[in-house]
Design an enzyme around this catalytic site. Structure first.
Site, short mmCIF file in Angstrom:
data_model
loop_
_atom_site.label_atom_id
_atom_site.label_comp_id
_atom_site.label_asym_id
_atom_site.label_seq_id
_atom_site.Cartn_x
_atom_site.Cartn_y
_atom_site.Cartn_z
N GLU A 264 0.88 -1.18 0.00
CA GLU A 264 0.00 0.00 0.00
C GLU A 264 0.91 1.22 0.00
O GLU A 264 1.56 1.50 1.01
CB GLU A 264 -0.91 0.00 1.24
CG GLU A 264 -1.81 -1.21 1.39
CD GLU A 264 -2.93 -1.27 0.36
OE1 GLU A 264 -3.05 -0.36 -0.49
OE2 GLU A 264 -3.68 -2.26 0.38
N GLU A 476 -6.16 -4.94 0.85
CA GLU A 476 -6.39 -4.98 2.30
C GLU A 476 -7.87 -4.79 2.54
O GLU A 476 -8.59 -4.25 1.70
CB GLU A 476 -5.59 -3.89 3.01
CG GLU A 476 -4.12 -4.19 3.08
CD GLU A 476 -3.38 -3.39 4.13
OE1 GLU A 476 -3.71 -2.21 4.32
OE2 GLU A 476 -2.47 -3.96 4.75
#
Ligand code: NAD
Length: 525
Positions: A264, A476
């Site tokens: 991320e 996620e």
């Protein structure tokens, strides 16, 4: 900034929470690494010191993690048994949200409102993961021959979780909860700039009954502790949140051992205002999107495209509202824009604004350190809006990670979409319009993992979060977020009892006269 004096314990923080101890394989003890001085961004004062972990601690934690998975039977527990522990961790976080909030505000400078919301979101993450864990099933796949075919899921083993400083408790929970749910052990490495809430989370997890060794927390520098986690032969997966440069480097290290990664990373998210947008709703959304968390947000709406017809009205209102935002310490009631993480980062943001101005940008508001003497010692920077450059300018292409937005006019929708997509990133985007058909059309063409329509910076743990291009890879949150810490296994189960035809003739001849096995006899009865 003077960092020479002895740390003064912070008001409102349980001194136990600031003990100079790291958490290695279920044991609290001092690290052997470098000394980390934790500085309150609002005052520039050292409030605690922490001795970092070392490379040797990584090895110890990995071994302890493997042993804990085996000894506790964690991976073999029924989903509801693992879920019970995870739920309890969520409840512990919720019960201590005030302490977490105070600690994180002290460590990162963020407002108490922001850090309390992050604590409650982390509690929600553990509870969601506990519930979702019970809904994950193995599945039968359509049969294509004389076997039952099914997909089952195994844990990976030991997961490395490396996180940034901007929203520690939330980033921690987003990784630790699903990785534990999936049956793994986790080695968490919080950032040097904000290590404390991750350590506190480990204390709460311990109190909630998480078996010892399943979670280690090793604060320390990325180059040593972080890389030791990534390159350790027995770490089976890396989940990383941080900058794109770091992420790319770690992906290369992971590739050497063919280890899966979730990354991320950074962003430069476009926010698009069409001429039919509700001005009040839009201005409030733009302000929140860029200036909350002092702009230190991966999805900060830092490139604001405004349709020419409302450009003057919108930008006028935006500038006026920005000038009226309340800048101050994160602990003061009513503060909207708190200090940045530290003086070095603040100075880097200021340098980027200076460079933008040198490249021709005009400052519409902000663009400076506040001159209020009460804020002189803190790492403050005024919320800033720039204009006068096109989308190719450095300030429109590089992530600033501070309270700085650029406004750009546009005329044509197709051209706008080209500009909005013209960065290396693909994390988030905002669209403001009353025309839902247009919103849908534009949303479909924006290359980003998340699109907000007439809202911004909303998060739901049940909704997947992902970045495209240089904003990352992997997912996620949501049920897929738990799956990302599991390994898929396909199982073929014969349902005929017949030998496979290819060598059936020879097999029959070779085994003629041998007694049938008891199971077969039982089946035939
Ligand atoms: P960073 O990349 O400098 O550090 C992130 C973490 O990686 C820290 O724990 C750091 O110690 C560690 N690290 C640094 N170098 C390392 C190395 N060589 N080996 C192993 N570990 C290493 O990022 P940062 O400054 O802490 O955070 C800001 C960045 O994070 C921004 O780019 C922001 O956009 C990004 N971010 C992304 C998301 C997302 O979900 N996409 C969320 C929050 C922050």
């Amino acid at each position: 900034m003077d960092t020479q004096f002895v740390p003064t314990p912070a008001a409102g923080i349980d001194p136990d929470v600031l003990r100079d101890e790291i958490f290695v394989g279920g044991v609290w003890r001092r690290g052997d690494g470098e000394l980390i001085e934790s500085v309150d961004p609002a005052t520039g004062r050292v409030f605690a010191t922490l001795t970092a972990a070392t490379v040797a601690d990584v090895d110890e934690a990995v071994r302890a993690g493997q042993a804990a998975v085996a000894a506790s039977g964690w991976a073999e527990l029924m989903p509801h048994e693992r879920a019970r522990v995870l739920y309890r961790i969520g409840e512990q976080i919720e019960a201590h949200a005030g302490q977490i909030s105070a600690l994180q505000t002290l460590d990162t400078g963020k407002t108490l409102g922001e850090t309390e919301a992050l604590a409650r979101s982390a509690a929600g993450t553990f509870r969601y993961v506990a519930a979702a864990l019970e809904t994950l099933e193995d599945s039968l796949t359509p049969r294509r021959g004389p076997s039952l075919t099914m997909t089952s899921w195994d844990p990976m083993g030991v997961v490395g979780a490396i996180t940034p400083w901007n929203s520690p408790i939330a980033s921690d929970a987003q990784k630790i909860a699903p990785a534990l749910a999936a049956g793994n052990a986790v080695i968490a490495k919080p950032p040097v700039w904000a290590p404390w809430v991750t350590l506190y989370l480990a204390r709460l997890a311990e109190q909630a009954g998480l078996p010892a060794g399943l979670l280690s927390v090793l604060p320390g520098p990325g180059r040593t502790v972080g890389e030791a986690i990534v390159t350790h032969p027995d770490v089976a997966k890396l989940t990383f949140t941080g900058g794109t440069t770091t992420g790319r480097h770690l992906a290369r290290l992971a590739a050497e051992k063919l280890m899966p990664v979730t990354l991320e990373l950074g962003g430069k998210s476009p926010t698009i205002v069409f001429d039919d947008a509700d001005l009040t709703q839009t201005v409030a959304g733009l302000l929140f999107g860029i200036f909350s968390s002092s702009g230190q947000s991966c999805i900060a709406g830092s490139r604001i495209f405004v349709q020419r017809g409302i450009y003057d009205d919108l930008v006028g209102a935006l500038v006026q509202a920005t000038a009226n935002l309340r800048v101050g310490p994160g602990t003061a009631p009513g503060t909207q824009v708190a200090p940045m993480i530290n003086h070095a980062h603040r100075d880097g943001v200021a340098a980027m604004v200076e460079r933008a101005v040198a490249e021709g940008a005009q400052v519409l508001v902000g663009g400076a350190i506040p001159d209020d003497p009460a804020l002189a010692d803190g790492a403050y920077y005024l919320p800033t809006i720039l204009t006068g450059v096109d989308n190719t300018a450095t300030i429109c292409q590089q992530e600033i990670f501070g309270p700085v937005a650029v406004v750009l006019p546009f005329d044509d929708e197709a051209d706008l979409i080209g500009q909005a997509n013209d960065t290396v990133f693909g994390l988030a985007s905002g669209i403001w319009t009353a025309d839902y058909r247009r919103a849908w059309r534009v949303a479909r063409q924006i290359q980003a993992g998340t699109v907000y329509i007439n809202t911004y910076k909303q998060f739901s743990i049940s909704t997947p979060f992902t970045g495209r291009r240089e904003s990352g890879m992997g997912i996620e949150k949501g049920r897929e977020g738990i799956r990302s810490y599991m390994l898929e296994k396909s199982i073929y189960l014969d349902i005929t009892g017949e030998p496979l035809p290819w060598a059936a003739e020879q097999a029959r001849a070779a085994t003629a006269g041998t007694p049938a096995r008891p199971e077969t006899a039982a089946t035939e009865k």
